[in-house]
Scaffold this motif. Structure first.
Motif, PDB file in Angstrom:
ATOM      1  N   TYR A  57      19.378  11.688 -26.256  1.00 32.83           N
ATOM      2  CA  TYR A  57      19.142  10.266 -26.519  1.00 32.83           C
ATOM      3  C   TYR A  57      18.671   9.560 -25.251  1.00 32.83           C
ATOM      4  O   TYR A  57      18.904  10.013 -24.136  1.00 32.83           O
ATOM      5  CB  TYR A  57      20.418   9.600 -27.038  1.00 32.83           C
ATOM      6  CG  TYR A  57      20.883  10.117 -28.379  1.00 32.83           C
ATOM      7  CD1 TYR A  57      20.308   9.667 -29.562  1.00 32.83           C
ATOM      8  CD2 TYR A  57      21.919  11.053 -28.457  1.00 32.83           C
ATOM      9  CE1 TYR A  57      20.748  10.139 -30.794  1.00 32.83           C
ATOM     10  CE2 TYR A  57      22.358  11.535 -29.679  1.00 32.83           C
ATOM     11  CZ  TYR A  57      21.772  11.076 -30.849  1.00 32.83           C
ATOM     12  OH  TYR A  57      22.203  11.549 -32.057  1.00 32.83           O
ATOM     13  N   THR A  61      17.572   2.989 -25.685  1.00 33.82           N
ATOM     14  CA  THR A  61      16.981   2.866 -27.017  1.00 33.82           C
ATOM     15  C   THR A  61      18.013   2.375 -28.027  1.00 33.82           C
ATOM     16  O   THR A  61      19.103   2.944 -28.145  1.00 33.82           O
ATOM     17  CB  THR A  61      16.415   4.215 -27.481  1.00 33.82           C
ATOM     18  OG1 THR A  61      15.392   4.630 -26.570  1.00 33.82           O
ATOM     19  CG2 THR A  61      15.817   4.098 -28.875  1.00 33.82           C
ATOM     20  N   GLN A  62      17.664   1.321 -28.754  1.00 32.59           N
ATOM     21  CA  GLN A  62      18.571   0.728 -29.736  1.00 32.59           C
ATOM     22  C   GLN A  62      18.313   1.299 -31.124  1.00 32.59           C
ATOM     23  O   GLN A  62      17.177   1.532 -31.515  1.00 32.59           O
ATOM     24  CB  GLN A  62      18.403  -0.796 -29.766  1.00 32.59           C
ATOM     25  CG  GLN A  62      18.685  -1.470 -28.444  1.00 32.59           C
ATOM     26  CD  GLN A  62      18.517  -2.976 -28.519  1.00 32.59           C
ATOM     27  OE1 GLN A  62      18.374  -3.552 -29.595  1.00 32.59           O
ATOM     28  NE2 GLN A  62      18.530  -3.627 -27.355  1.00 32.59           N
ATOM     29  N   GLN A  63      19.417   1.524 -31.857  1.00 30.27           N
ATOM     30  CA  GLN A  63      19.366   1.932 -33.263  1.00 30.27           C
ATOM     31  C   GLN A  63      20.363   1.060 -34.022  1.00 30.27           C
ATOM     32  O   GLN A  63      21.518   1.445 -34.225  1.00 30.27           O
ATOM     33  CB  GLN A  63      19.712   3.416 -33.419  1.00 30.27           C
ATOM     34  CG  GLN A  63      18.701   4.372 -32.804  1.00 30.27           C
ATOM     35  CD  GLN A  63      19.109   5.819 -32.967  1.00 30.27           C
ATOM     36  OE1 GLN A  63      20.106   6.268 -32.380  1.00 30.27           O
ATOM     37  NE2 GLN A  63      18.367   6.559 -33.776  1.00 30.27           N
ATOM     38  N   THR A  65      20.870   0.307 -36.963  1.00 29.31           N
ATOM     39  CA  THR A  65      21.476   0.826 -38.201  1.00 29.31           C
ATOM     40  C   THR A  65      22.676   1.724 -37.912  1.00 29.31           C
ATOM     41  O   THR A  65      23.431   2.072 -38.830  1.00 29.31           O
ATOM     42  CB  THR A  65      20.434   1.622 -39.009  1.00 29.31           C
ATOM     43  OG1 THR A  65      19.920   2.678 -38.193  1.00 29.31           O
ATOM     44  CG2 THR A  65      19.292   0.714 -39.466  1.00 29.31           C
ATOM     45  N   LYS A  66      22.844   2.123 -36.635  1.00 34.93           N
ATOM     46  CA  LYS A  66      23.962   2.998 -36.262  1.00 34.93           C
ATOM     47  C   LYS A  66      24.896   2.318 -35.259  1.00 34.93           C
ATOM     48  O   LYS A  66      25.531   2.978 -34.443  1.00 34.93           O
ATOM     49  CB  LYS A  66      23.428   4.304 -35.652  1.00 34.93           C
ATOM     50  CG  LYS A  66      22.634   5.157 -36.621  1.00 34.93           C
ATOM     51  CD  LYS A  66      22.222   6.467 -35.971  1.00 34.93           C
ATOM     52  CE  LYS A  66      21.487   7.369 -36.943  1.00 34.93           C
ATOM     53  NZ  LYS A  66      21.102   8.658 -36.313  1.00 34.93           N
ATOM     54  N   THR A  80      28.811   5.002 -30.790  1.00 34.08           N
ATOM     55  CA  THR A  80      27.695   4.171 -30.342  1.00 34.08           C
ATOM     56  C   THR A  80      28.195   2.766 -30.037  1.00 34.08           C
ATOM     57  O   THR A  80      29.280   2.369 -30.471  1.00 34.08           O
ATOM     58  CB  THR A  80      26.588   4.087 -31.410  1.00 34.08           C
ATOM     59  OG1 THR A  80      27.133   3.515 -32.604  1.00 34.08           O
ATOM     60  CG2 THR A  80      26.019   5.462 -31.728  1.00 34.08           C
ATOM     61  N   GLY A  84      23.782   0.284 -31.160  1.00 39.39           N
ATOM     62  CA  GLY A  84      23.483   1.616 -31.674  1.00 39.39           C
ATOM     63  C   GLY A  84      23.104   2.626 -30.618  1.00 39.39           C
ATOM     64  O   GLY A  84      22.595   3.709 -30.924  1.00 39.39           O
ATOM     65  N   ARG A  85      23.360   2.314 -29.344  1.00 39.84           N
ATOM     66  CA  ARG A  85      23.042   3.241 -28.259  1.00 39.84           C
ATOM     67  C   ARG A  85      24.176   4.250 -28.090  1.00 39.84           C
ATOM     68  O   ARG A  85      25.352   3.878 -28.161  1.00 39.84           O
ATOM     69  CB  ARG A  85      22.799   2.476 -26.954  1.00 39.84           C
ATOM     70  CG  ARG A  85      21.606   1.530 -27.033  1.00 39.84           C
ATOM     71  CD  ARG A  85      21.485   0.637 -25.825  1.00 39.84           C
ATOM     72  NE  ARG A  85      22.632  -0.257 -25.657  1.00 39.84           N
ATOM     73  CZ  ARG A  85      22.620  -1.356 -24.925  1.00 39.84           C
ATOM     74  NH1 ARG A  85      21.519  -1.715 -24.277  1.00 39.84           N
ATOM     75  NH2 ARG A  85      23.702  -2.106 -24.827  1.00 39.84           N
TER      76      ARG A  85
END
Length: 297
Positions: A57, A61-63, A65-66, A80, A84-85
């Motif tokens: 990873y 970076t952002q996610q 949804t997680k 996370t 979402g990181r």
């Protein structure tokens, strides 16, 4: 009545240094806490060096949804954060930042402290001036001095390293000065002077090597202070800025989620605690190991 001075060959000096290193390592490895500290430091260094290979990873970076996945989630061993990181990735890259900043700060602090301490200890006419400057730096509590320097220079990790290095100079200078004052009165130093050796040669080749033991111990224990100070300054918003994966900044960002996602603050807190503990116990172990009066049996 004539006095003769024996001159050691480079080979003899090398053998003595090798024996000293071996005996020091024997003493250090007998200290169980120091060994634990060395293992922790080794793990941290390996993590920092191999960061791109031990995690897939990106720390920034952002996610969304997680976001806020718990520990041991699928694909995210430490969960996370609120963006979402991956927390494990940010811890690994945070080790890089903490070690680089600490090493830079301690190295710069040693350079300044050793130079000032050597000059103050060797030259009596410079002693009063240098030590008054050192006393002036001691007048400020360390963390406040660092905050003042950052307020002047601006918020960045480079300025954090500079601030911590300036904070380290007075303590290092006093340690070195005390060693120089005792070493410069030794007979072999007097012999070098009588043989016409320059002051620079005497200080660099004869006094400094014999003053290394307290400097090494100071540097090791100062690493712990530097890592803790970096985290504290970043927590206050004076060091690493988002989205930089620095441990203190991670705690600051995660404190609003303490009740819903405690791992966001607990995990970087544990990373700081273990690293500071490791450098402190290794420093204690080195202090004992470098004592020539310690029993090897």
């Amino acid at each position: 009545m004539s006095t003769t001075f024996s001159v050691e060959t480079p080979q003899v000096r090398t053998k003595k240094k090798d024996r000293f290193v071996v005996s020091t390592m024997k003493r250090l490895l007998k200290n169980k806490l120091a060994v634990v500290g060395l293992i922790i430091i080794a793990i941290q260094v390996i993590m920092a060096i191999t960061a791109p290979w031990i995690t897939s990873y990106d720390p920034a970076t952002q996610q969304l949804t997680k976001s806020e996945l718990p520990v041991m989630s699928e694909g995210h061993i430490l969960g996370t954060d609120n963006y979402g990181r991956d927390v494990w990735t940010r811890i690994v890259y945070g080790a890089q930042i903490s070690l680089v900043v600490a090493i830079t700060a301690v190295t710069l602090g040693l350079l300044g402290g050793v130079v000032l301490g050597m000059l103050a200890g060797y030259y009596k006419k410079w002693d009063a001036v240098i030590m008054r400057f050192v006393d002036l730096l001691f007048a400020f509590p360390g963390i406040l001095l660092a905050m003042l320097i950052i307020a002047i220079l601006g918020t960045s990790l480079i300025n954090v390293a500079i601030a911590i290095s300036i904070w380290s100079i007075p303590t290092c200078a006093r340690i070195v000065r005390g060693s120089v004052l005792s070493i410069k009165e030794k007979e072999y130093i007097m012999a070098m002077k009588s043989m016409g050796a320059s002051d620079l040669r005497i200080m660099v080749k004869h006094i400094l090597p014999n003053a290394l033991a307290p400097i090494i111990v100071f540097a090791t224990m100062r690493m712990a202070t530097a890592i803790l100070s970096t985290a504290a300054l970043s927590y206050l918003g004076l060091g690493a800025q988002p989205p930089t994966p620095e441990w203190g900044a991670m705690i600051a960002q995660g404190q609003d989620y303490m009740w819903t996602s405690p791992h966001l603050t607990v995990i970087p807190g544990i990373a700081i605690m273990l690293t500071v503990f490791a450098f402190n116990v290794v420093g204690d172990g080195l202090r004992d190991a470098l004592d020539p009066n310690m029993d090897l049996n």
